[in-house]
Design a protein around this motif. Structure first.
Motif, PDB file in Angstrom:
ATOM      1  N   ILE A   1      44.376   6.991   3.750  1.00 42.18           N
ATOM      2  CA  ILE A   1      42.943   7.294   3.862  1.00 42.18           C
ATOM      3  C   ILE A   1      42.202   6.463   2.825  1.00 42.18           C
ATOM      4  N   ASN A   2      41.297   5.625   3.293  1.00 38.00           N
ATOM      5  CA  ASN A   2      40.514   4.826   2.358  1.00 38.00           C
ATOM      6  C   ASN A   2      39.434   5.666   1.691  1.00 38.00           C
ATOM      7  N   ASN A   3      38.678   6.402   2.509  1.00 38.24           N
ATOM      8  CA  ASN A   3      37.577   7.194   1.966  1.00 38.24           C
ATOM      9  C   ASN A   3      37.276   8.358   2.911  1.00 38.24           C
ATOM     10  N   ALA A   4      37.289   9.566   2.367  1.00 36.41           N
ATOM     11  CA  ALA A   4      36.871  10.753   3.108  1.00 36.41           C
ATOM     12  C   ALA A   4      35.776  11.419   2.291  1.00 36.41           C
ATOM     13  N   LEU A   5      34.626  11.638   2.890  1.00 38.44           N
ATOM     14  CA  LEU A   5      33.448  12.075   2.137  1.00 38.44           C
ATOM     15  C   LEU A   5      32.757  13.237   2.839  1.00 38.44           C
ATOM     16  N   LEU A   6      32.335  14.236   2.055  1.00 38.85           N
ATOM     17  CA  LEU A   6      31.519  15.353   2.529  1.00 38.85           C
ATOM     18  C   LEU A   6      30.256  15.416   1.673  1.00 38.85           C
ATOM     19  N   ARG A   7      29.104  15.498   2.345  1.00 40.39           N
ATOM     20  CA  ARG A   7      27.835  15.450   1.611  1.00 40.39           C
ATOM     21  C   ARG A   7      26.911  16.580   2.066  1.00 40.39           C
ATOM     22  N   VAL A   8      26.234  17.196   1.105  1.00 39.55           N
ATOM     23  CA  VAL A   8      25.184  18.166   1.374  1.00 39.55           C
ATOM     24  C   VAL A   8      23.887  17.656   0.755  1.00 39.55           C
ATOM     25  N   LYS A   9      22.834  17.625   1.554  1.00 37.61           N
ATOM     26  CA  LYS A   9      21.503  17.261   1.058  1.00 37.61           C
ATOM     27  C   LYS A   9      20.561  18.445   1.255  1.00 37.61           C
ATOM     28  N   ALA A  10      19.786  18.741   0.235  1.00 37.68           N
ATOM     29  CA  ALA A  10      18.826  19.850   0.305  1.00 37.68           C
ATOM     30  C   ALA A  10      17.457  19.357  -0.135  1.00 37.68           C
ATOM     31  N   SER A  11      16.424  19.854   0.513  1.00 35.80           N
ATOM     32  CA  SER A  11      15.055  19.501   0.128  1.00 35.80           C
ATOM     33  C   SER A  11      14.174  20.741   0.182  1.00 35.80           C
ATOM     34  N   TYR A  12      13.256  20.821  -0.757  1.00 36.27           N
ATOM     35  CA  TYR A  12      12.312  21.936  -0.827  1.00 36.27           C
ATOM     36  C   TYR A  12      10.988  21.391  -1.334  1.00 36.27           C
ATOM     37  N   GLU A  13       9.977  21.419  -0.442  1.00 37.75           N
ATOM     38  CA  GLU A  13       8.671  20.861  -0.768  1.00 37.75           C
ATOM     39  C   GLU A  13       8.833  19.404  -1.208  1.00 37.75           C
ATOM     40  N   ASN A  14       8.502  19.067  -2.457  1.00 38.44           N
ATOM     41  CA  ASN A  14       8.581  17.671  -2.890  1.00 38.44           C
ATOM     42  C   ASN A  14       9.829  17.369  -3.727  1.00 38.44           C
ATOM     43  N   VAL A  15      10.803  18.288  -3.693  1.00 35.53           N
ATOM     44  CA  VAL A  15      12.031  18.125  -4.476  1.00 35.53           C
ATOM     45  C   VAL A  15      13.225  18.039  -3.531  1.00 35.53           C
ATOM     46  N   TYR A  16      14.228  17.253  -3.887  1.00 34.67           N
ATOM     47  CA  TYR A  16      15.436  17.139  -3.075  1.00 34.67           C
ATOM     48  C   TYR A  16      16.650  16.923  -3.966  1.00 34.67           C
ATOM     49  N   ALA A  17      17.819  17.167  -3.417  1.00 36.28           N
ATOM     50  CA  ALA A  17      19.074  16.978  -4.143  1.00 36.28           C
ATOM     51  C   ALA A  17      20.155  16.562  -3.168  1.00 36.28           C
ATOM     52  N   SER A  18      21.174  15.874  -3.688  1.00 34.56           N
ATOM     53  CA  SER A  18      22.297  15.435  -2.873  1.00 34.56           C
ATOM     54  C   SER A  18      23.579  15.603  -3.667  1.00 34.56           C
ATOM     55  N   PHE A  19      24.600  16.161  -3.011  1.00 37.98           N
ATOM     56  CA  PHE A  19      25.891  16.351  -3.660  1.00 37.98           C
ATOM     57  C   PHE A  19      26.986  15.978  -2.671  1.00 37.98           C
ATOM     58  N   ALA A  20      27.920  15.111  -3.090  1.00 41.29           N
ATOM     59  CA  ALA A  20      28.981  14.648  -2.200  1.00 41.29           C
ATOM     60  C   ALA A  20      30.302  14.579  -2.940  1.00 41.29           C
ATOM     61  N   LEU A  21      31.357  14.960  -2.238  1.00 40.01           N
ATOM     62  CA  LEU A  21      32.723  14.853  -2.737  1.00 40.01           C
ATOM     63  C   LEU A  21      33.485  13.835  -1.904  1.00 40.01           C
TER      64      LEU A  21
ATOM     65  N   ALA B   1      37.495  11.506  -1.450  1.00 43.74           N
ATOM     66  CA  ALA B   1      38.902  11.329  -1.794  1.00 43.74           C
ATOM     67  C   ALA B   1      39.427  10.141  -1.006  1.00 43.74           C
ATOM     68  N   GLY B   2      40.567   9.589  -1.450  1.00 42.69           N
ATOM     69  CA  GLY B   2      41.166   8.454  -0.770  1.00 42.69           C
ATOM     70  C   GLY B   2      41.604   7.389  -1.755  1.00 42.69           C
ATOM     71  N   THR B   3      42.222   6.328  -1.239  1.00 44.45           N
ATOM     72  CA  THR B   3      42.698   5.261  -2.124  1.00 44.45           C
ATOM     73  C   THR B   3      41.537   4.497  -2.752  1.00 44.45           C
ATOM     74  N   TYR B   4      40.396   4.439  -2.059  1.00 42.19           N
ATOM     75  CA  TYR B   4      39.196   3.842  -2.668  1.00 42.19           C
ATOM     76  C   TYR B   4      38.820   4.577  -3.947  1.00 42.19           C
TER      77      TYR B   4
END
Length: 355
Positions: free
Chosen positions: A66-86, A88-91
């Motif tokens: 596996i080169n790259n396996a990624l899970l991402r959650v993005k959240a936004s509220y009004e004028n604010v946002y956030a992103s979090f991703a995990l 794994a892999g040989t990369y």
């Protein structure tokens, strides 16, 4: 770090069960992911775990992985946002080897400073602003990354300010922990400075110029690094797309006032046959005479490269790709059967899925 992983997976799974986006009042949550498996064969038959020390993707010989396996959650509220991703892999194993926090691909918080969203501030671990190739291979024209891309940052940790003047011009400045750093190795170093100017004269053309200035730790102490990346991406018609890029940098030498320099031009042309089939050809050159990035036992690294790939997409989310790549150096910098040779040929096949 394992606790973060075990806690986050159930949370991401809950988001995925109820669809791609959730809205609670004005809170919006998006869930996405990417996974890519691969097989690579290097005809120089390396005996080490990594095929090439200056490559960080698909870098296992005669092995499915596996080169790259990624899970991402993005959240936004009004004028604010956030992103979090995990991920794994040989990369991750190769590219984050020097980091204590390896499994976090992205963790940032951003805010729009005005109603028209022309001014933006972000802080945290973020994708690099340098270059035209990303860790999500399905977005790249070629399977493997250019030598240019492999030896410039994939990620940064710091503060970003962006100003979008209009539909054509975007400006950004960055203060970061340094050249592809999560943790800062030398706390005495000032934050590195970066800039980015993006010009889009039409929907089919992008001209981008990114710079980096920062003190990087070496065995002789901190040395100032100056770097510039320039590329032009153009969609000629429904069939042809090209990207021309050029990297150039210099770093203060350990002796006197001299600087160690490196540069790399690259040209990629992609041809789209139809909605399912594409191909791309790349030609490149990378020169690092003083082994700033590519350490080949004090031998000047001057290498040409060519690659050709065929891509098949049976659906818009699945991509199957095969690439043949040949590297030719002026000096014997590659290893074949315990002997130094001046060329390297390898084939890479990958299968990726986005959701």
């Amino acid at each position: 770090m394992k606790k973060i992983w075990l806690f986050s997976l159930p949370l991401l799974f809950v988001f995925s069960l109820s669809g791609k986006a959730q809205t609670i009042d004005s809170l919006k949550i998006d869930f996405s992911g990417f996974i890519e498996s691969y097989y690579a064969y290097d005809f120089n038959t390396p005996t080490e775990n990594q095929k090439l020390p200056f490559m960080y993707n698909y870098n296992r010989h005669n092995e499915f992985n596996i080169n790259n396996a990624l899970l991402r959650v993005k959240a936004s509220y009004e004028n604010v946002y956030a992103s979090f991703a995990l991920h794994a892999g040989t990369y991750v194993e190769d590219n984050y080897a020097a980091e204590d926090i390896k499994w976090v691909s992205e963790a940032l918080v951003g805010i729009y400073l005005d109603k028209k969203r022309k001014h933006t501030v972000e802080m945290g671990i973020m994708p690099s602003y340098i270059g035209f190739e990303t860790a999500i291979s399905a977005l790249n024209l070629t399977v493997t990354r250019s030598i240019l891309a492999e030896n410039s940052p994939y990620f940064m940790t710091g503060l970003k300010y962006q100003f979008q003047l209009n539909d054509k011009w975007t400006f950004a400045t960055f203060f970061t922990n340094g050249w592809q750093r999560i943790a800062k190795p030398d706390k005495s170093a000032l934050p590195a400075f970066g800039s980015q100017i993006t010009y889009k004269p039409t929907e089919k053309a992008v001209l981008n110029w990114s710079t980096f200035i920062g003190d990087e730790p070496t065995e002789f102490g901190l040395r100032t690094r100056y770097f510039s990346n320039l590329f032009f991406d153009y969609q000629w018609n429904e069939n042809w797309r090209t990207i021309a890029g050029f990297d150039a940098g210099m770093q203060k030498s350990s002796v006197g006032d001299k600087h160690k320099k490196w540069f790399s031009p690259v040209l990629i042309a992609q041809y789209t046959f139809n909605s399912k089939w594409q191909s791309a050809f790349r030609t490149e050159y990378y020169q690092d005479e003083n082994n700033v990035f590519i350490n080949v036992n004090d031998i000047a690294f001057k290498t040409f490269g060519n690659s050709f790939n065929i891509d098949f997409s049976p659906t818009k989310r699945l991509k199957i790709r095969t690439e043949a790549r040949w590297l030719k150096s002026q000096e014997a910098v590659f290893i074949n059967n315990n002997e130094m040779v001046n060329d390297n040929f390898f084939i890479t096949t990958s299968m990726s899925f986005e959701f």
